[in-house]
Structure formats: structure tokens, C-alpha cells
Design a protein around this motif. Sequence first.
Motif, PDB file in Angstrom:
ATOM      1  N   GLN A 139      -2.133  13.126   2.655  1.00 40.18           N
ATOM      2  CA  GLN A 139      -1.707  12.892   1.272  1.00 40.18           C
ATOM      3  C   GLN A 139      -1.304  11.436   1.083  1.00 40.18           C
ATOM      4  O   GLN A 139      -1.670  10.809   0.088  1.00 40.18           O
ATOM      5  CB  GLN A 139      -0.524  13.794   0.901  1.00 40.18           C
ATOM      6  N   ILE A 140      -0.552  10.913   2.033  1.00 42.81           N
ATOM      7  CA  ILE A 140      -0.114   9.519   1.946  1.00 42.81           C
ATOM      8  C   ILE A 140      -1.319   8.593   1.880  1.00 42.81           C
ATOM      9  O   ILE A 140      -1.327   7.619   1.126  1.00 42.81           O
ATOM     10  CB  ILE A 140       0.802   9.155   3.130  1.00 42.81           C
ATOM     11  N   ALA A 162      -3.833   9.169  13.279  1.00 37.28           N
ATOM     12  CA  ALA A 162      -4.784   8.903  14.353  1.00 37.28           C
ATOM     13  C   ALA A 162      -4.270   9.432  15.702  1.00 37.28           C
ATOM     14  O   ALA A 162      -5.056   9.832  16.550  1.00 37.28           O
ATOM     15  CB  ALA A 162      -5.078   7.412  14.446  1.00 37.28           C
ATOM     16  N   GLU A 163      -2.961   9.434  15.880  1.00 38.03           N
ATOM     17  CA  GLU A 163      -2.360   9.900  17.134  1.00 38.03           C
ATOM     18  C   GLU A 163      -2.330  11.420  17.231  1.00 38.03           C
ATOM     19  O   GLU A 163      -2.179  11.964  18.331  1.00 38.03           O
ATOM     20  CB  GLU A 163      -0.953   9.348  17.291  1.00 38.03           C
ATOM     21  N   LEU A 164      -2.463  12.109  16.093  1.00 31.77           N
ATOM     22  CA  LEU A 164      -2.413  13.588  16.149  1.00 31.77           C
ATOM     23  C   LEU A 164      -3.637  14.172  16.812  1.00 31.77           C
ATOM     24  O   LEU A 164      -4.717  13.882  16.678  1.00 31.77           O
ATOM     25  CB  LEU A 164      -2.275  14.183  14.735  1.00 31.77           C
ATOM     26  N   TYR A 179       7.539   6.952   1.715  1.00 31.61           N
ATOM     27  CA  TYR A 179       8.358   7.037   2.931  1.00 31.61           C
ATOM     28  C   TYR A 179       9.041   8.383   3.084  1.00 31.61           C
ATOM     29  O   TYR A 179       9.305   8.809   4.206  1.00 31.61           O
ATOM     30  CB  TYR A 179       9.355   5.881   3.019  1.00 31.61           C
ATOM     31  N   HIS A 180       9.331   9.094   1.992  1.00 30.05           N
ATOM     32  CA  HIS A 180       9.896  10.438   2.134  1.00 30.05           C
ATOM     33  C   HIS A 180       8.876  11.353   2.823  1.00 30.05           C
ATOM     34  O   HIS A 180       9.210  12.101   3.743  1.00 30.05           O
ATOM     35  CB  HIS A 180      10.267  11.042   0.787  1.00 30.05           C
ATOM     36  N   ILE A 201       2.910  -0.780   4.086  1.00 30.94           N
ATOM     37  CA  ILE A 201       3.360  -0.590   5.470  1.00 30.94           C
ATOM     38  C   ILE A 201       3.454   0.893   5.784  1.00 30.94           C
ATOM     39  O   ILE A 201       3.004   1.345   6.836  1.00 30.94           O
ATOM     40  CB  ILE A 201       4.713  -1.297   5.702  1.00 30.94           C
ATOM     41  N   TRP A 202       4.030   1.684   4.852  1.00 30.13           N
ATOM     42  CA  TRP A 202       4.149   3.132   5.066  1.00 30.13           C
ATOM     43  C   TRP A 202       2.775   3.770   5.210  1.00 30.13           C
ATOM     44  O   TRP A 202       2.585   4.657   6.043  1.00 30.13           O
ATOM     45  CB  TRP A 202       4.921   3.808   3.938  1.00 30.13           C
ATOM     46  N   LYS A 203       1.831   3.326   4.390  1.00 30.81           N
ATOM     47  CA  LYS A 203       0.467   3.867   4.479  1.00 30.81           C
ATOM     48  C   LYS A 203      -0.148   3.548   5.838  1.00 30.81           C
ATOM     49  O   LYS A 203      -0.800   4.400   6.445  1.00 30.81           O
ATOM     50  CB  LYS A 203      -0.411   3.314   3.355  1.00 30.81           C
ATOM     51  N   ALA A 204       0.046   2.330   6.302  1.00 26.93           N
ATOM     52  CA  ALA A 204      -0.500   1.939   7.606  1.00 26.93           C
ATOM     53  C   ALA A 204       0.145   2.754   8.731  1.00 26.93           C
ATOM     54  O   ALA A 204      -0.549   3.211   9.649  1.00 26.93           O
ATOM     55  CB  ALA A 204      -0.280   0.442   7.842  1.00 26.93           C
ATOM     56  N   GLU A 205       1.454   2.957   8.647  1.00 26.71           N
ATOM     57  CA  GLU A 205       2.124   3.768   9.663  1.00 26.71           C
ATOM     58  C   GLU A 205       1.658   5.209   9.612  1.00 26.71           C
ATOM     59  O   GLU A 205       1.491   5.853  10.656  1.00 26.71           O
ATOM     60  CB  GLU A 205       3.644   3.686   9.486  1.00 26.71           C
TER      61      GLU A 205
END
Length: 110
Positions: free
Chosen positions: A85-86, A108-110, A61-62, A98-102
Motif C-alpha cells: 500500500q505504501i 524486498a526482505e520479506l 510512517y504510521h 524516505i518512508w517509501k524507500a524504507e
Amino acid sequence: PDHAGAHHIVGRLNLEAMSLSGFARMIPTHLYGWEMLRQASWQRAEEHLRRAVRLEPDALYHRLWLARLYIERGEEDDARRLLEQIGTMSAETELDAIWKAEAAEDLAEL
């Protein structure tokens, strides 16, 4: 000075404050005397989030929030590097998943 969570929170507060319009920041500053909003900066947000990543390099999350700061500032290459990296890091907890999915959604939005 070496508490990653504290640096994360201060970084996020700066990020969230800078994401507001100047007018939106002005109201609570004048009504409540919230000096932190007046002192908020992109630089402080980045410094604190980068410090959190250095102190806890395995905390997804950081990195996610540092990437989001880069997205807000239009620094897509830096954001993409962190989000990728995540994607390669292991998910140790349910929250990590959850952090990985976000991160994948942000990438994908970039």
C-alpha cells in the motif's frame, strides 16, 4: 484520544519494548520504576498504531511502523499488504520519500 501522533508514539514505545528481551526490559523497570515497560504488549502496540493509521490514513510512517510490528510478530501477509500500500501512495514530503524507500526495502526482505 484523537491525536494520531500520540497513538503512533505509544504504539512505537510498546513495539520497541516488546522487541527487547525480558531481561533487557527488567533492568530499567527495576532501576527506574518504568511501569510502561512492564505493561507493554504486542496488542497495545498494534491497537495504537492501527488507530494512528485510521486517524491519519495518508501518513505513510504510521503504516510503515504497523507493518514492522507485523514483521516482528511473523505476520508477513499483513506486513506485505501494508508495505505494498505504501508503495502505491504518493510522497507528499521529503520524509514520505524516505518512508517509501524504507517500505520498499522491508518488502524486498520479506
